[in-house]
Design an enzyme around this catalytic site. Structure first.
Site, mmCIF file in Angstrom:
data_model
loop_
_atom_site.group_PDB
_atom_site.id
_atom_site.type_symbol
_atom_site.label_atom_id
_atom_site.label_comp_id
_atom_site.label_asym_id
_atom_site.label_seq_id
_atom_site.Cartn_x
_atom_site.Cartn_y
_atom_site.Cartn_z
ATOM 1 N N LYS A 145 0.832 -1.210 0.000
ATOM 2 C CA LYS A 145 0.000 0.000 0.000
ATOM 3 C C LYS A 145 0.866 1.260 0.000
ATOM 4 C CE LYS A 145 -3.378 2.936 0.689
ATOM 5 N NZ LYS A 145 -4.302 3.322 -0.375
ATOM 6 N N CYS A 180 -2.974 10.499 1.497
ATOM 7 C CA CYS A 180 -2.210 9.327 1.068
ATOM 8 C C CYS A 180 -0.824 9.697 0.547
ATOM 9 C CB CYS A 180 -2.986 8.560 -0.001
ATOM 10 S SG CYS A 180 -4.537 7.847 0.583
#
Length: 537
Positions: free
Chosen positions: A201, A255
């Site tokens: 991720k 993110c």
């Protein structure tokens, strides 16, 4: 019997995830500590701006399969989707919400149940933090890390359609999680271990951050050598194995601007490239501020109002956000970096004062009139960190606004989607009226609907800086605007030559004059986003 699940954290990812599970026939308990959010959801109001989400909420509430509360109850499966921001003091991850969620699960969990962590975390968090907290009270649970891979604005498309990664601590947990996600996921489901999934991720977002940093450096280099970087990137990407991203005013969101530091946190001695990419992207608001200053008051780029370097000024203006980066040893470069990024293209080899005037026309009068920043208004178009989203977390627009204000500029911003944040959103009319420069920061499609001719009647000086190469520049020039684009070295070289040859002029902040007053009546009632004659159609 189908699993009964609890989704802990009903934000940008948690709420869509909960609703998709409920829409697929799963009994879902939504849990959040925010009383206003819980009340809104129980009243049928969707607090997250996302296409299709209000309709899905209405649909699943009618089935009775989605219930919202502030108190966690015992469930077959607990899915943790809480925020994991950057710790502004240490520069590492702030796992406070993950820790509290794990403690809440530990209070109600029973053997045989399953815990799925979806929050983005440093590698090893599931095994080092979440599992020990829960197993201190109850054993015999299954553990999984399964990250989301979505783009705001397309969440209800990408959550079901994108490949799903399941990092499972045991074969039983893997098959159980696969069966659960298969209730709504149509994309491929792949199995690995939890720590690998956690790193994957982070790798995905770090790859994008490094690529954007490369694009930003290409943009600054293009300005120095007289090349339009947007054309150059388009041509370079014709190569079948090249995919250069788009440059811009900085990287935001929860993110890309945050996740790379989670890798640095776990491997500080092996991540020099990742650190440098973060520094490059974090300094882009400084670059844009230098351009604004150059296009308005004409101050020599690379110096602050008191003569300090641009990097020093960024430290003061960006505050905690910069200190987080500084904690990793990544200061703002001032030599060939932020401090000189706004310098005349080509440095010493730049165009002479006799260079031909730019297609934009002669430079605005403010640049040669000795006006100080305190009398100059900057109108920002956009507060969200990305286009067509209301998400302004970690947005470079806020950093840019702080830098400009620290230099004495008046800053007003307009964003038709962002409803809350550290810088309130004004109307388009309020933002444009009396502005000496408009800066496109966010590439909302709505901004392409703005009527530049109507805006021209409001501004004090018709100057536009497009940091995203997003607007129809021909239309804005036809309306009388001087248009500049981040990374367009061709126009920048020509403009620098014209600026060197321009003589003094007497206009200043008061130049808005009767034109602004007359336009105010013409544009009365245009305060709501997208309405009135400031927008086409």
């Amino acid at each position: 019997m189908p699993e009964r699940i609890a989704v802990i954290g009903l934000g940008y990812v948690g709420l869509p995830t909960a609703l998709l599970f409920a829409g697929a026939g799963v009994d879902v308990l939504g849990v959040d500590i925010n009383p206003e959010l819980v009340a809104a959801l129980n009243a049928g109001q969707c607090p997250v701006e996302e296409p299709g989400l209000p309709e899905l909420l209405k649909e699943v509430r009618a089935t009775g399969r989605f219930r919202v509360t502030r108190q966690l109850e015992s469930r077959d499966v607990y899915i943790i989707t809480v925020p994991t921001p950057l710790d502004r003091e240490t520069g590492g991850s702030d796992l406070t919400a993950v820790r509290k969620a794990a403690e809440a699960v530990a209070e109600v969990a029973q053997p045989g149940q399953m815990v799925i962590l979806e929050s983005t975390v440093p590698p090893g968090t599931l095994e080092r933090l979440v599992r020990p907290i829960i197993e201190s009270r109850v054993e015999g649970l299954d553990y999984v890390f399964s990250p989301e891979r979505v783009l705001p604005g397309r969440i209800l498309i990408e959550l079901p359609g994108n490949p799903r990664l399941i990092g499972a601590a045991s074969p039983r947990a893997a098959e159980r999680a696969r069966a659960l996600y298969a209730t709504f996921v149509r994309g491929e489901i792949r199995i690995t271990d939890p720590t690998t999934a956690e790193l994957v991720k982070l790798m995905e977002n770090t790859y994008r951050d490094v690529n954007i940093a490369l694009a930003n450096e290409f943009a600054l280099a293009a300005e120095r050598v007289g090349v339009n970087v947007w054309e150059a990137i388009e041509l370079a990407n014709l190569h079948p194995r090249v995919n250069i991203h788009r440059p811009g005013p900085g990287v935001g969101g929860h993110c890309i601007a945050v996740d790379p530091w989670f890798i640095v946190e776990r491997a500080p001695l092996a991540t020099a490239l990742i650190r440098q990419a973060r520094t490059t992207n974090d300094r882009m608001p400084v670059v844009v501020a230098e351009r604004v200053e150059e296009l308005t008051v004409g101050r020599r780029p690379g110096r602050g109002p008191a003569g300090g370097e641009a990097g020093d000024e960024f430290r003061a203006a960006a505050g905690d956000g910069f200190r987080a980066a500084a904690g990793h040893g990544s200061g703002v470069a001032t030599g060939d970096g932020a401090g000189t990024a706004g310098a005349a293209p080509g440095g010493e080899a730049g165009p002479s004062p006799a260079a031909p005037a730019a297609a934009n026309g002669a430079p605005g009068a403010l640049r040669s009139g000795g006006i100080r920043p305190g009398g100059v208004k900057v109108g920002l178009l956009g507060l969200a960190y990305k286009g067509n989203s209301d998400d302004s977390r970690e947005s470079p627009a806020y950093v840019l606004a702080r830098i400009l204000r620290s230099r004495g500029f008046d800053v007003v911003a307009y964003d038709p989607l962002v409803r809350r944040g550290p810088l309130p959103s004004a109307t388009l009319e309020e933002t444009a009226r009396g502005a000496h420069i408009l800066v496109l920061v966010t590439d909302h499609d709505r901004f392409r609907e703005i009527d530049p001719a109507a805006v021209r009647e409001l501004v004090a000086r018709p100057v536009l800086l497009d940091t995203r190469n997003h607007l129809d520049h021909q239309r804005w020039r036809a309306a009388g605007f001087e248009v500049h684009v981040l990374g367009d070295g061709k126009v920048r070289w020509a403009w620098s030559g014209a600026a060197g040859a321009a003589g003094p002029a007497a206009a200043g902040p008061e130049a808005a004059g009767a034109g602004v007053a007359g336009a105010a009546g013409h544009l009365a009632g245009t305060g709501s986003p997208g309405s009135g004659t400031l927008h086409r159609g």
